[in-house]
Motif scaffolding. Structure first.
Motif, PDB file in Angstrom:
ATOM      1  N   UNK A 289      -2.023 -24.611 -12.394  1.00  0.00           N
ATOM      2  CA  UNK A 289      -2.138 -24.277 -11.339  1.00  0.00           C
ATOM      3  C   UNK A 289      -3.298 -23.521 -10.608  1.00  0.00           C
ATOM      4  N   UNK A 290      -4.189 -23.382 -11.567  1.00  0.00           N
ATOM      5  CA  UNK A 290      -5.414 -22.425 -11.304  1.00  0.00           C
ATOM      6  C   UNK A 290      -4.973 -21.000 -10.780  1.00  0.00           C
ATOM      7  N   UNK A 291      -3.958 -20.520 -11.400  1.00  0.00           N
ATOM      8  CA  UNK A 291      -3.433 -19.197 -11.295  1.00  0.00           C
ATOM      9  C   UNK A 291      -3.468 -18.152 -12.252  1.00  0.00           C
ATOM     10  N   UNK A 292      -3.380 -16.858 -12.207  1.00  0.00           N
ATOM     11  CA  UNK A 292      -3.362 -16.086 -13.539  1.00  0.00           C
ATOM     12  C   UNK A 292      -1.888 -15.250 -13.236  1.00  0.00           C
ATOM     13  N   UNK A 293      -1.599 -14.509 -14.254  1.00  0.00           N
ATOM     14  CA  UNK A 293      -0.447 -13.701 -14.316  1.00  0.00           C
ATOM     15  C   UNK A 293      -0.648 -12.591 -13.198  1.00  0.00           C
ATOM     16  N   UNK A 294      -1.972 -12.190 -13.004  1.00  0.00           N
ATOM     17  CA  UNK A 294      -2.009 -11.165 -12.126  1.00  0.00           C
ATOM     18  C   UNK A 294      -1.614 -11.569 -10.685  1.00  0.00           C
ATOM     19  N   UNK A 376      -2.549 -24.767  -5.068  1.00  0.00           N
ATOM     20  CA  UNK A 376      -1.998 -24.809  -3.746  1.00  0.00           C
ATOM     21  C   UNK A 376      -2.543 -24.682  -2.736  1.00  0.00           C
ATOM     22  N   UNK A 377      -4.001 -23.790  -2.799  1.00  0.00           N
ATOM     23  CA  UNK A 377      -4.363 -23.775  -1.660  1.00  0.00           C
ATOM     24  C   UNK A 377      -5.305 -25.202  -1.377  1.00  0.00           C
ATOM     25  N   UNK A 378      -5.698 -25.785  -2.112  1.00  0.00           N
ATOM     26  CA  UNK A 378      -6.535 -27.163  -2.044  1.00  0.00           C
ATOM     27  C   UNK A 378      -5.444 -28.180  -1.449  1.00  0.00           C
ATOM     28  N   UNK A 379      -4.113 -28.113  -2.147  1.00  0.00           N
ATOM     29  CA  UNK A 379      -3.182 -29.020  -1.418  1.00  0.00           C
ATOM     30  C   UNK A 379      -2.842 -28.863  -0.227  1.00  0.00           C
ATOM     31  N   UNK A 380      -2.546 -27.533  -0.043  1.00  0.00           N
ATOM     32  CA  UNK A 380      -2.205 -26.905   1.358  1.00  0.00           C
ATOM     33  C   UNK A 380      -3.248 -27.719   2.608  1.00  0.00           C
ATOM     34  N   UNK A 381      -4.461 -27.212   2.135  1.00  0.00           N
ATOM     35  CA  UNK A 381      -5.763 -27.669   3.097  1.00  0.00           C
ATOM     36  C   UNK A 381      -5.624 -29.181   3.302  1.00  0.00           C
ATOM     37  N   UNK A 382      -5.382 -30.005   2.295  1.00  0.00           N
ATOM     38  CA  UNK A 382      -5.400 -31.327   2.492  1.00  0.00           C
ATOM     39  C   UNK A 382      -4.301 -31.758   3.279  1.00  0.00           C
ATOM     40  N   UNK A 383      -3.026 -31.129   3.198  1.00  0.00           N
ATOM     41  CA  UNK A 383      -2.061 -31.582   3.906  1.00  0.00           C
ATOM     42  C   UNK A 383      -2.115 -31.224   5.493  1.00  0.00           C
ATOM     43  N   UNK A 384      -2.688 -29.882   5.665  1.00  0.00           N
ATOM     44  CA  UNK A 384      -3.057 -29.822   7.237  1.00  0.00           C
ATOM     45  C   UNK A 384      -4.223 -30.542   7.679  1.00  0.00           C
ATOM     46  N   UNK A 385      -5.303 -30.915   6.806  1.00  0.00           N
ATOM     47  CA  UNK A 385      -6.065 -31.983   7.239  1.00  0.00           C
ATOM     48  C   UNK A 385      -5.341 -33.169   7.600  1.00  0.00           C
ATOM     49  N   UNK A 386      -4.466 -33.791   6.849  1.00  0.00           N
ATOM     50  CA  UNK A 386      -3.809 -35.032   7.237  1.00  0.00           C
ATOM     51  C   UNK A 386      -3.271 -34.801   8.153  1.00  0.00           C
ATOM     52  N   UNK A 387      -2.285 -33.937   8.664  1.00  0.00           N
ATOM     53  CA  UNK A 387      -1.531 -33.784   9.522  1.00  0.00           C
ATOM     54  C   UNK A 387      -2.497 -33.850  10.862  1.00  0.00           C
ATOM     55  N   UNK A 388      -3.493 -33.232  10.960  1.00  0.00           N
ATOM     56  CA  UNK A 388      -4.329 -32.864  12.228  1.00  0.00           C
ATOM     57  C   UNK A 388      -4.754 -34.327  12.364  1.00  0.00           C
ATOM     58  N   UNK A 389      -5.269 -35.239  11.340  1.00  0.00           N
ATOM     59  CA  UNK A 389      -5.608 -36.432  11.375  1.00  0.00           C
ATOM     60  C   UNK A 389      -4.670 -37.316  12.198  1.00  0.00           C
ATOM     61  N   UNK A 390      -3.334 -37.208  11.786  1.00  0.00           N
ATOM     62  CA  UNK A 390      -2.033 -37.834  12.428  1.00  0.00           C
ATOM     63  C   UNK A 390      -2.115 -37.541  13.669  1.00  0.00           C
TER      64      UNK A 390
END
Length: 399
Positions: A289-294, A376-390
């Motif tokens: 997930x590219x996250x840490x316990x912190x 999550x940051x990358x996948x949200x950004x991709x979904x936002x970009x796709x929605x704007x494209x649509x």
């Protein structure tokens, strides 16, 4: 009582507050007042509340003895659990142990009837999430003719709308009651008026397919961008099982989100929440997930997440997610508070030929604006970009 109508606004035509139809299509004047003897309680799934073709409103408006309750499942359960019920109460819901109403003697007929309003999926979730319903006797109908709700798709031809089901039940319980035929007539007028106004509505009932490769961009993505919230969630860690055991456990496992992030498409307003989990946060899992316990130091309970997410959303919002599994995460924790758009289901030749959303964005030279270092940051950004494209895709949007 005359129908109450909204004041005209700049962008919307006036509506009737009682039947929720456009003022020019209001049919409140033909809804009869029925002096029924059986107490009817309609438990309505929240997503049906403002549906323009919802028939529970008509039933509640017509029947003298009728109450309509609409809440989120958790709140509806809390209200229903404290509600006094008749000793002869039952729920109209099919099942192997459900009694056929038309075969009951007068002494066996219920004095109070619970009716569930929603799609079949909604009805199942209400039965699941309101344990008290599961303890009540069940009653069923045996419709001899197909339902006449031609403007909404039903799971089979004998499925009935809430209005048709309630009328059929009352005819069996109290056959002497007058006005039920007129109530059914008002319903049929509403259906006929809608079909005459938009003949193409029958295509939805018949579930006709659009041409393969054509775009079916929802109207909200082309005309109501200010009401679109794009979201992504990471789910908790599941069990690792051998192949033979996976399928059965997968069907029982209802994954919960451990991270939920979202962005308003127009304003850019962000939401992010870390959620507590009992499934563990080992280093391999966090690494994927590219996250840490912190990152989870201030994680909140599922209940707190649910309230924060509900507070973030507006009544007019539509939540857009790329994959249906993301939508399930909300559903699994009773946090689906608005209509959900599945972006992956929107067909475009250039999109459907791509192996993944990431490759599609690369092929189309679309640059996603990533804010953060997690998956999550990358996948949200991709979904936002796709929605704007649509939203910029030149096509005739869905109504």
């Amino acid at each position: 009582m005359p129908a109450l109508q909204t004041r005209p606004s700049k962008d919307a035509e006036p509506r009737c507050y009682r039947c929720f139809r456009p003022a020019e299509a209001c049919f409140c004047d033909v809804i009869p007042e029925v002096d029924n003897q059986t107490d009817v309680l309609i438990l309505q799934h929240r997503r049906e509340r403002f549906h323009p073709f919802n028939t529970a409103r008509i039933v509640n408006q017509s029947l003298r003895r009728c109450d309509l309750m609409t809440e989120h499942n958790v709140d509806l359960n809390r209200r229903f659990d404290s509600l006094p019920l008749s000793d002869r109460v039952g729920v109209l819901y099919p099942g192997n142990d459900a009694k056929l109403l038309s075969e009951l003697s007068p002494s066996e007929r219920p004095e109070q009837l619970i009716v569930i309003d929603g799609t079949w999926h909604h009805a199942k979730t209400l039965m699941r999430d309101i344990p008290r319903l599961q303890t009540l006797p069940r009653y069923r109908l045996a419709p001899a003719t197909p339902g006449r709700y031609r403007i909404r798709r039903e799971p089979n031809e004998h499925a009935l709308s809430t209005l048709e089901a309630t009328v059929s039940a009352l005819r069996a319980i109290e056959p002497e009651t007058e006005g039920l035929d007129r109530l059914l007539g008002a319903f049929e007028r509403m259906v006929d008026d809608q079909l005459n106004h938009t003949p193409s509505a029958t295509n939805w009932r018949a579930n006709q397919s659009r041409r393969r490769g054509s775009a079916n961009v929802p109207r909200v993505l082309t005309r109501e961008l200010e009401n679109v919230v794009v979201a992504y969630g990471e789910q908790e860690k599941g069990e690792r099982l051998d192949r033979g055991a996976r399928r059965g456990v997968r069907n029982r496992f209802r994954a919960k989100p451990i991270l939920w992030t979202a962005e308003r498409l127009v304003s850019g307003e962000r939401f992010e929440c870390m959620i507590e989990t009992d499934s563990g946060l080992d280093s391999d899992f966090l690494g994927r997930l590219q996250l840490t316990e912190h990152d989870f130091a201030n994680a909140v309970s599922v209940d707190t997440f649910r309230e924060q997410w509900r507070a973030f959303l507006r009544p007019t919002d539509h939540v857009a997610v790329y994959h249906s599994n993301t939508a399930k995460l909300l559903r699994n924790v009773d946090a689906e508070f608005s209509d959900t758009l599945i972006l992956k289901s929107i067909h475009m030749k250039s999109h459907t030929k791509s192996d993944s959303l990431e490759s599609f964005l690369v092929d189309q030279a679309i640059q996603a604006q990533v804010d953060g270092s997690s998956r999550a940051s990358l996948r949200l950004a991709n979904a936002v970009a796709f929605a704007k494209h649509l939203s910029q895709h030149e096509t005739t949007p869905q109504p």
